[in-house]
Write a protein that holds these residues in place. Structure first.
Motif, PDB file in Angstrom:
ATOM      1  N   VAL A   1      -6.612   2.698  -8.039  1.00 28.74           N
ATOM      2  CA  VAL A   1      -7.498   3.224  -6.998  1.00 28.74           C
ATOM      3  C   VAL A   1      -8.230   2.082  -6.298  1.00 28.74           C
ATOM      4  CG1 VAL A   1      -9.511   4.677  -6.552  1.00 28.74           C
ATOM      5  CG2 VAL A   1      -7.769   5.418  -8.201  1.00 28.74           C
TER       6      VAL A   1
ATOM      7  N   PHE B   1      -5.764   0.000  -4.162  1.00 32.37           N
ATOM      8  CA  PHE B   1      -5.362   0.712  -2.955  1.00 32.37           C
ATOM      9  C   PHE B   1      -6.488   0.696  -1.920  1.00 32.37           C
ATOM     10  CE2 PHE B   1      -4.855   4.574  -0.376  1.00 32.37           C
ATOM     11  CZ  PHE B   1      -3.558   4.401   0.072  1.00 32.37           C
TER      12      PHE B   1
ATOM     13  N   VAL C   1      -7.564   8.426  -5.889  1.00 35.57           N
ATOM     14  CA  VAL C   1      -8.456   8.218  -4.748  1.00 35.57           C
ATOM     15  C   VAL C   1      -9.236   9.494  -4.444  1.00 35.57           C
ATOM     16  CG1 VAL C   1      -8.510   7.808  -2.257  1.00 35.57           C
ATOM     17  CG2 VAL C   1      -7.089   6.362  -3.723  1.00 35.57           C
ATOM     18  N   LEU C   2      -8.565  10.646  -4.499  1.00 36.24           N
ATOM     19  CA  LEU C   2      -9.244  11.910  -4.250  1.00 36.24           C
ATOM     20  C   LEU C   2     -10.258  12.217  -5.343  1.00 36.24           C
ATOM     21  CD1 LEU C   2      -6.226  14.100  -3.043  1.00 36.24           C
ATOM     22  CD2 LEU C   2      -7.993  12.980  -1.650  1.00 36.24           C
TER      23      LEU C   2
ATOM     24  N   VAL D   1      -6.384  -1.023   1.886  1.00 35.01           N
ATOM     25  CA  VAL D   1      -6.712  -0.319   3.130  1.00 35.01           C
ATOM     26  C   VAL D   1      -7.772  -1.094   3.916  1.00 35.01           C
ATOM     27  CG1 VAL D   1      -7.749   1.774   4.090  1.00 35.01           C
ATOM     28  CG2 VAL D   1      -6.062   1.944   2.240  1.00 35.01           C
TER      29      VAL D   1
ATOM     30  N   GLY E   1       0.813  -1.214   0.000  1.00 37.82           N
ATOM     31  CA  GLY E   1       0.000   0.000   0.000  1.00 37.82           C
ATOM     32  C   GLY E   1       0.844   1.259   0.000  1.00 37.82           C
TER      33      GLY E   1
ATOM     34  N   ARG F   1     -13.352   9.793  -4.890  1.00 43.24           N
ATOM     35  CA  ARG F   1     -13.772   9.544  -3.512  1.00 43.24           C
ATOM     36  C   ARG F   1     -15.283   9.366  -3.393  1.00 43.24           C
ATOM     37  NH1 ARG F   1     -11.852  14.769  -3.851  1.00 43.24           N
ATOM     38  NH2 ARG F   1     -13.307  16.479  -3.353  1.00 43.24           N
TER      39      ARG F   1
ATOM     40  N   ALA G   1      -1.573   6.148  -6.612  1.00 42.66           N
ATOM     41  CA  ALA G   1      -3.026   5.994  -6.516  1.00 42.66           C
ATOM     42  C   ALA G   1      -3.711   7.135  -5.780  1.00 42.66           C
ATOM     43  CB  ALA G   1      -3.352   4.672  -5.807  1.00 42.66           C
ATOM     44  N   TRP G   2      -2.950   7.932  -5.005  1.00 42.47           N
ATOM     45  CA  TRP G   2      -3.595   8.881  -4.109  1.00 42.47           C
ATOM     46  C   TRP G   2      -4.399   9.939  -4.853  1.00 42.47           C
ATOM     47  CZ3 TRP G   2      -5.220   8.514   0.462  1.00 42.47           C
ATOM     48  CH2 TRP G   2      -5.590   9.638   1.188  1.00 42.47           C
ATOM     49  N   ARG G   3      -3.864  10.457  -5.943  1.00 45.28           N
ATOM     50  CA  ARG G   3      -4.607  11.471  -6.694  1.00 45.28           C
ATOM     51  C   ARG G   3      -5.914  10.885  -7.233  1.00 45.28           C
ATOM     52  NH1 ARG G   3      -1.421  14.974 -11.054  1.00 45.28           N
ATOM     53  NH2 ARG G   3      -0.461  15.586  -9.082  1.00 45.28           N
TER      54      ARG G   3
ATOM     55  N   ALA H   1       0.720   3.988  -2.934  1.00 49.11           N
ATOM     56  CA  ALA H   1       0.073   5.248  -2.570  1.00 49.11           C
ATOM     57  C   ALA H   1       0.461   6.429  -3.467  1.00 49.11           C
ATOM     58  CB  ALA H   1       0.373   5.581  -1.105  1.00 49.11           C
ATOM     59  N   PRO H   2       1.742   6.658  -3.792  1.00 46.09           N
ATOM     60  CA  PRO H   2       2.077   7.815  -4.646  1.00 46.09           C
ATOM     61  C   PRO H   2       1.416   7.779  -6.016  1.00 46.09           C
ATOM     62  CG  PRO H   2       4.040   6.937  -3.587  1.00 46.09           C
ATOM     63  CD  PRO H   2       2.955   5.945  -3.352  1.00 46.09           C
TER      64      PRO H   2
END
Length: 302
Positions: A193, A196, A65-66, A200, A54, A69, A61-63, A58-59
């Motif tokens: 996404v 990830f 994910v936002l 979690v 994870g 959301r 997938a994070w954008r 994260a680097p």
């Protein structure tokens, strides 16, 4: 999945690699899980594996994910179920199985997934079962049973089974249920996404069990070169790289052909077990693999 973008069905070298790499990675995961037995507790190994995976993901997938959301919140229940079945249950049960069973047995039992896919599809999703699928499922069942009793049918009366084999059966059922959720209720979000989010959910769900295992073990997680190599492998190759290769393979080759390549996993496991563990395949492994492969081939025929 983007299976609709598969071309004319012709398999080039790149697609062949994408189809072959995941089974090889998963066979290696079984070998590494066996090597970790007695060194890293199985449930803890699974939890640390996915925490590291994870963090690595994260680097990238994070954008996403936002951006997605709202969809993630809307499908939170399905994503939680996917995370528990795949990240929290299947992988933990596989490592637990490898503490008492062999990589060859574990991967052969895992290769029987189409059998449980048919059963769960019919019982839970009202999928129509065709005669060839029933015949194929029965062949898979014969192959798995033959491996479970080590080629000795008399063991069925004694129920003299290795606990690890039963754990792997439970893992295979969990993975089959996850596959149906992925097929029927997959949220419309990009793969990084979704993966990830599943990581979690799976890590959170398995946290209490992991804490309990560490308390029962009553010893800290050992940190040395062997453990570091094990964690680096399981967090990258079978967790991330194989997952993405499998997705790309389905996009190129369609949804049916990759199923046949799953049967390569026990073949690779047998080769790696011989080379790395000195664990030679037995005759009943060959019989079981032949029956499982024939069952899958028969069930996939139109």
């Amino acid at each position: 999945m983007q299976a609709s973008r598969a071309g004319s069905g012709r398999i080039d070298w790149t697609t062949l690699f994408l189809l072959t790499f995941p089974p090889l990675s998963w066979a290696g995961n079984a070998i590494v899980g066996r090597l970790a037995a007695g060194t890293v507790p199985p449930i803890t190994l699974n939890a640390v594996r996915w925490v590291l995976a994870g963090l690595l993901l994260a680097p990238f997938a994070w954008r996403g994910v936002l951006e997605h959301r709202a969809a993630l919140r809307r499908h939170a229940g399905v994503i939680a179920a996917m995370g528990v079945l795949s990240i929290g249950s299947y992988n933990a049960l596989q490592y637990l199985a490898l503490t008492t069973s062999t990589p060859i047995n574990v991967t052969l039992i895992g290769a029987s997934t189409p059998l449980f896919l048919i059963v769960i599809g019919a019982l839970c999703f009202r999928e129509r079962v065709k005669p060839l699928q029933v015949a194929g499922a029965l062949l898979c069942l014969v192959g798995v049973s033959f491996v479970l009793v080590r080629g000795e049918p008399a063991r069925l009366a004694q129920l003299d089974l290795v606990p690890g084999d039963l754990y792997m059966l439970a893992a295979t059922i969990a993975w089959s249920a996850y596959t149906w959720l992925l097929r029927k209720q997959r949220p419309d979000v990009p793969l990084p996404v979704l993966l990830f989010a599943q990581i979690v959910m799976g890590v959170l769900a398995s946290a209490p069990v992991t804490a309990w295992e560490l308390m029962v073990q009553d010893q800290p997680l050992p940190w040395n070169g062997k453990v570091a190599a094990i964690l680096l492998y399981v967090a990258t190759i079978p967790s991330l790289l194989a997952y993405f290769a499998w997705d790309r393979a389905i996009a190129r080759a369609g949804a049916q052909l990759p199923v046949f390549f799953i049967t390569l996993t026990p073949v690779f496991a047998a080769l790696l077990s011989t080379l790395l563990l000195g664990d030679w395949p037995r005759w009943y492994h060959g019989v079981g693999l032949a029956a499982i492969g024939a069952g899958i081939w028969l069930a996939q025929r139109r």
